[in-house]
Design a protein around this motif. Structure first.
Motif, PDB file in Angstrom:
ATOM      1  N   ARG A 144       1.018  -1.003   0.151  1.00  0.00           N
ATOM      2  CA  ARG A 144      -0.037  -0.008   0.059  1.00  0.00           C
ATOM      3  C   ARG A 144       1.092   1.224   0.127  1.00  0.00           C
ATOM      4  O   ARG A 144       1.859   1.442   0.842  1.00  0.00           O
ATOM      5  N   LYS A 171       1.330   5.772  -0.876  1.00  0.00           N
ATOM      6  CA  LYS A 171       0.616   6.744  -1.091  1.00  0.00           C
ATOM      7  C   LYS A 171       1.409   7.892  -1.680  1.00  0.00           C
ATOM      8  O   LYS A 171       1.174   8.204  -3.034  1.00  0.00           O
ATOM      9  N   CYS A 172       2.833   8.045  -1.152  1.00  0.00           N
ATOM     10  CA  CYS A 172       3.301   9.352  -1.587  1.00  0.00           C
ATOM     11  C   CYS A 172       4.211   8.787  -2.755  1.00  0.00           C
ATOM     12  O   CYS A 172       4.469   9.473  -4.004  1.00  0.00           O
ATOM     13  N   ILE A 224       7.395   8.524  -3.054  1.00  0.00           N
ATOM     14  CA  ILE A 224       8.804   9.018  -2.879  1.00  0.00           C
ATOM     15  C   ILE A 224       9.412   8.876  -1.635  1.00  0.00           C
ATOM     16  O   ILE A 224      10.106   9.655  -1.121  1.00  0.00           O
ATOM     17  N   LEU A 275       8.306   9.127   1.720  1.00  0.00           N
ATOM     18  CA  LEU A 275       8.226  10.058   2.679  1.00  0.00           C
ATOM     19  C   LEU A 275       6.906   9.667   3.517  1.00  0.00           C
ATOM     20  O   LEU A 275       6.941   9.653   4.746  1.00  0.00           O
ATOM     21  N   CYS A 276       5.635   9.132   3.059  1.00  0.00           N
ATOM     22  CA  CYS A 276       4.519   8.953   3.843  1.00  0.00           C
ATOM     23  C   CYS A 276       4.626   7.690   4.810  1.00  0.00           C
ATOM     24  O   CYS A 276       3.813   7.637   5.716  1.00  0.00           O
ATOM     25  N   GLY A 277       5.569   6.773   4.583  1.00  0.00           N
ATOM     26  CA  GLY A 277       5.774   5.775   5.822  1.00  0.00           C
ATOM     27  C   GLY A 277       5.123   4.746   5.829  1.00  0.00           C
ATOM     28  O   GLY A 277       5.189   3.881   6.583  1.00  0.00           O
ATOM     29  N   ARG A 278       4.244   4.447   5.027  1.00  0.00           N
ATOM     30  CA  ARG A 278       3.661   2.891   5.077  1.00  0.00           C
ATOM     31  C   ARG A 278       4.198   1.794   4.418  1.00  0.00           C
ATOM     32  O   ARG A 278       3.725   0.614   4.723  1.00  0.00           O
ATOM     33  N   ASN A 327       7.242   0.750   4.064  1.00  0.00           N
ATOM     34  CA  ASN A 327       8.544   0.313   4.563  1.00  0.00           C
ATOM     35  C   ASN A 327       8.744  -1.133   4.873  1.00  0.00           C
ATOM     36  O   ASN A 327       7.576  -1.473   5.526  1.00  0.00           O
ATOM     37  N   TYR A 335      12.184   1.561   1.820  1.00  0.00           N
ATOM     38  CA  TYR A 335      10.586   1.891   1.297  1.00  0.00           C
ATOM     39  C   TYR A 335      10.545   1.111  -0.100  1.00  0.00           C
ATOM     40  O   TYR A 335      11.436   1.484  -0.718  1.00  0.00           O
TER      41      TYR A 335
END
Lengths: 278, 316, 350
Positions: free
Chosen positions: A241, A243-244, A246, A248-251, A253, A258
């Motif tokens: 899953r 979102k960004c 790039i 950054l958004c942290g999900r 990883n 990432y």
């Protein structure tokens, strides 16, 4: 960023052709509205893009055309959630947003001079298609190419035009399989990991690249281990899953990596060094 | 009721269960923390005092193995409500009840000592003595208890398998329960709207209130986050926040056991329990129903009869 | 004007008023019983007695912001089905001063900087606000419940991330400019010479440092035990009580995970970025139903891992925790991350 200073800003693009691959998978051929940007666009096989249906959201898909064929970018989408359903409702000529290329790519340079084994299942064939087409366009750089591709039923096999071409080529060894007997199907029947063991490709000077549903990957990796493929000769591409896109958004990883930025392509050796959260 | 007596009971039930949920000392002297006990050594660390505020029954539906849980009277209503709604298997739960004369609101104590770090806490008949670097301060527990204790009707747990202490009768008049709501409703509609708007503006959508709520059964499929249906956006306007809190409250109509956890856990100090209490007061008025009191009851909103036995809607 | 200055307490508001002539000033204020950063306006009361419940992170990294907006336009009367989409981004962030945050809050911003700015895909929204904001931190004289800044490389008077550090020296405040931006704001109001207060401020700061607790055991190692970190049993023991809410992450000055969602009405819409929390189940839930971190144990492990293992791995050993203690103070179940990391640093005491 290749496209824009603002990494969240998508490039506007037009869907030029929609192909119904299977009952629930469609491929979208897409060109940027800005012709100069289309011409300047560079990417490597295995990199992904975020497709936007404005008002609904973004979702990540691999660019499944190779950089050697740049008339359009193709993305294959299985209908599952909100964004994929919205994509399935599009018509040719509709506008979407594209943020690409994102992520890393297949180490195709390191694969030169080697035998290549592709093991794909269902929609997992999409990232493999990029690399297969890229290698066929640079055929002399690679030795034997074997493709094991399976789906639930024959109608669930994607890229039927490609399959026809690969079957006709002498320099590609294509093995198709479906999960269960199906009227009119005369080729192999059986799950991909089982077929892999039946075919039993030799690990010598061979790189295996696999993608498919998590459960298939799990058993394919076990199968490859049994066939004595070393971990750094096994390459897979992950889905998470995102979102960004790039990093950054942290999900997405897995430990400190990432999937959107450091991946989606990992060797099995790299994965084994990360927490078991794939 | 002594901690020693409680420990005896814990040691007695431990062999029959996977875990005993109780309390232990937390990161400082004023914070007690939930404690999942597995061994007799754990049981030694168990504590019981007026700082044991958390409603431990709320963990039960998520646990599969046989579990013992320590409950105060107010917390026991959660279990009764779970029984009504079939959310726990009663045979899989051992209830250790504690008669309770009232707990302490940590927020109120911290305010009373100007938020100084607390060095020590002592108890002496209905009083709590707080030591900070600025000296000692003695507070009457009645002055720093959560609002729910002021009108507590159930100091002794309603259901239990073991009772750690002698039962206590409530001394608070039953009419007092919704007095604060009646008082609040004396304000004009505009005043009440402004009050809630102001309060909900502080909400950071951390969902501590939802996740601490024992009766919030949707949990991971909450309307606050779903896109299908897409009733609430992720925007931060007070309308969006209010919408979430209203849905939360309405979902609890005739189900809220008034444990006050939603309000206790709010890091922004929003009086989120008020809406729920208001709806409960309506349920009492309309259906003569009090949630979490009788395991044989059915929550009124779970049933529909053309002639509702206790409905008083004609009087509205 | 030197790089230091002194203001008697009664002059503090003059300073804020001078600052608010050229910038939007945010300062801590009481809201009921909690402390929040509010836009400062003339005559408004300040509240500096304890750290804000929610630090200034939401000023520089707002909980909700519009990344882009879009208009659906039917430009072709011949083809009413054809919809053109126009994308827009807006930026109208004014020069801003954050006044009276704590050194840990400022340190948190430096953790963000590495993620949002020091990358080949820098976040232009964050960067603009960060560039346009001046941070005036207020040194702590004593710790508050749960604080452990010194144990994670910070301190009650740490200067990391601040442009000015302000210390209460009894009869007034001693100011030290730490950056060019800091020097500029100190010029906005006539200050007394600070030199004579320097020593006193230094003494107060070093006294404060001694008062901060170190939650880690004496035998704690620099590295966390990978074996314990990988053990499900350990996480079950320490986080069974967690209720999986987002209070810890939303209040955390170093947590930055976010969500991006689209919202639309008939002919327009926007793409918004909102804080999200790794403690929520939906955070990593995939459309297929597969969830790589399906339990609160795995999610909590990731949160601790992110702060104490993964971030340091990426950024040269820097720990992504500023020790502000908010996640401990405001946790509904009083889960104590410093205790957990303490076990990981010295597994034998577990």
């Amino acid at each position: 960023m290749a496209l824009n200073q603002n990494p969240y800003m998508p490039e506007m693009a037009t869907v030029t052709r929609i192909i119904e691959e299977t009952p629930n998978i469609k491929s979208f051929q897409v060109v940027f509205n800005d012709k100069e940007k289309m011409k300047a666009f560079k990417f490597q096989p295995g990199q992904v893009g975020q497709l936007s249906v404005f008002g609904v959201g973004e979702s990540t898909f691999v660019i499944n055309t190779p950089p050697t064929r740049m008339e359009y970018l193709q993305f294959s989408v299985m209908k599952a959630g909100e964004v994929t359903s919205a994509l399935h409702n599009l018509y040719e000529g509709d506008q979407i947003g594209v943020r690409a290329p994102l992520g890393n790519y297949f180490p195709f340079d390191r694969m030169k001079g080697k035998n290549i084994l592709f093991v794909g299942g269902g929609i997992g064939m999409a990232p493999l298609r990029t690399l297969i087409l890229y290698m066929l366009d640079n055929r002399e750089d690679y030795k034997d190419i074997t493709i094991i591709y399976g789906a639930r039923t024959p109608p669930d096999l994607c890229y039927k035009e490609d399959i026809k071409e690969w079957e006709s080529r002498k320099d590609v060894n294509l093995i198709l399989t479906v999960d269960a007997q199906f009227p009119g199907w005369e080729k192999r029947v059986g799950f991909v990991p089982t077929v892999l063991k039946e075919v039993a490709p030799k690990p010598d000077n061979t790189v295996a690249i696999t993608c498919g549903p998590p459960i298939m990957i799990k058993f394919v990796l076990e199968g490859l281990a049994e066939l004595k493929f070393p971990d750094d000769q096994i390459v897979t591409t992950l889905e998470k899953r995102m979102k960004c896109g790039i990093g950054l958004c942290g999900r997405c990883n897995i430990g400190h990596k990432y999937v959107c930025k450091d991946g989606p392509v990992f060797t099995l050796r790299e994965l084994k060094e990360l927490p078991d959260e794939a | 009721m002594s901690t020693e007596k409680l420990k005896e009971i814990i040691l007695k039930v431990l062999p029959d269960v996977d875990t005993v949920i109780g309390w232990q000392e937390g990161f400082d002297k004023i914070h007690i923390t939930p404690f999942f006990m597995k061994s007799p050594e754990d049981a030694e660390k168990a504590v019981w005092n007026s700082l044991c505020v958390q409603n431990l029954a709320a963990y039960l539906p998520s646990l599969k193995k046989k579990t013992a849980v320590i409950v105060k009277g107010c917390d026991s209503r959660t279990i009764v409500q779970y029984m009504q709604e079939g959310l726990i298997d009663r045979s899989n739960v051992v209830i250790i009840g504690i008669p309770c004369t009232g707990v302490v609101s940590v927020k109120k104590v911290l305010k009373a000592v100007d938020y100084q770090p607390i060095e020590d806490v002592k108890f002496s008949d209905e009083k709590i003595i707080i030591k900070t670097s600025k000296g000692e301060k003695t507070l009457a527990i009645a002055d720093v208890c959560p609002d729910k204790c002021k009108t507590c009707q159930y100091p002794t747990p309603i259901v239990y398998d073991h009772l750690a202490g002698d039962p206590i009768e409530s001394t608070k008049p039953a009419e007092s329960v919704y007095e604060d709501i009646k008082e609040f409703e004396k304000k004009s509609l505009e005043e009440r709207r402004d009050y809630f708007k102001n309060e909900f503006d502080k909400c950071i959508r951390c969902y501590a209130c939802r996740n601490a709520c024992p009766m919030c059964v949707c949990q991971d499929s909450c309307i606050a986050e779903t896109r299908d249906p897409h009733w609430i956006t992720q925007k931060l306007s007070s309308e969006e926040k209010m919408m979430f809190h209203m849905i939360h409250a309405v979902h609890l109509a005739g189900r809220c056991v008034e444990c006050g956890e939603c309000e206790r856990v709010c890091p922004m100090d929003i009086p989120v329990a008020k809406l729920k209490k208001k709806i409960n007061s309506e349920m009492k008025e309309l259906f003569d129903y009090v949630p979490g009191v009788n395991p044989e009851d059915k929550p009124p909103m779970y049933t529909f009869n053309v002639e509702e036995a206790k409905i008083k809607e004609h009087k509205l | 004007m030197a790089d230091t200055g002194f203001l008697p307490k009664e002059k503090l508001k003059d300073f804020l008023e001078a600052l608010s002539k050229d910038a939007v000033v945010y300062a801590p204020a009481l809201e009921g019983d909690i402390v929040l950063f509010k836009e400062y306006s003339q005559g408004k009361d300040l509240y500096l007695d304890r750290p804000a419940n929610l630090g200034p992170k939401s000023i520089i990294y707002p909980q909700c912001e519009t990344l882009l907006s879009f208009d659906f336009k039917k430009n072709d009367p011949e083809d009413p089905k054809k919809v053109d989409i126009e994308l827009k981004t807006e930026s109208n962030f004014a020069n801003t001063v954050v006044f009276g945050c704590r050194p840990c809050d400022a340190k948190g911003l430096v953790i963000y900087d590495k993620v949002f700015i020091d990358t080949d895909t820098a976040d232009p929204y964050y960067k603009e606000r960060r560039d346009k904001t001046t941070i005036i931190s207020f040194a702590c004289e004593a710790p508050f419940a749960g604080c452990f800044c010194t144990a994670v490389g910070g301190g009650p008077a740490d200067t990391t991330g601040s442009d000015v550090l302000m210390t209460d020296v009894g009869d007034g405040f001693f100011f030290e400019a730490l950056t060019e931006k800091g020097k500029a704001v100190l010029k906005s109001v006539p200050m007394q010479d600070g030199a004579s207060y320097k020593e006193k401020a230094q003494k107060i700061k070093s006294e404060a440092e001694k008062k901060i607790r170190n939650p880690f055991p004496k035998d704690a190692t620099e590295k966390l035990s990978q074996k314990l970190f990988d053990s499900d049993e350990f996480w079950e023991k320490v986080v069974s009580k967690c209720i999986s809410c987002g209070a810890c992450t939303y209040l955390c000055p170093t947590c930055y995970c976010f969500n991006i969602t689209d919202e639309k009405t008939k002919d327009k819409g926007e793409r918004i970025r909102t804080w999200d929390a790794c403690m929520f189940n939906h955070f990593t839930l995939e459309t297929s139903g597969h969830n790589p971190r399906p339990s609160k144990l795995k999610r909590f492990r990731n949160r601790v891992g992110h702060k104490f293992l993964y971030y340091p791995e990426k950024y040269n050993g820097v720990i992504a925790c500023c020790g502000c203690g908010r996640c401990i103070r405001y946790c509904p179940a009083s889960v104590d991350i410093s205790e957990i990391v303490g076990y990981l640093k010295d597994p034998k005491q577990k």
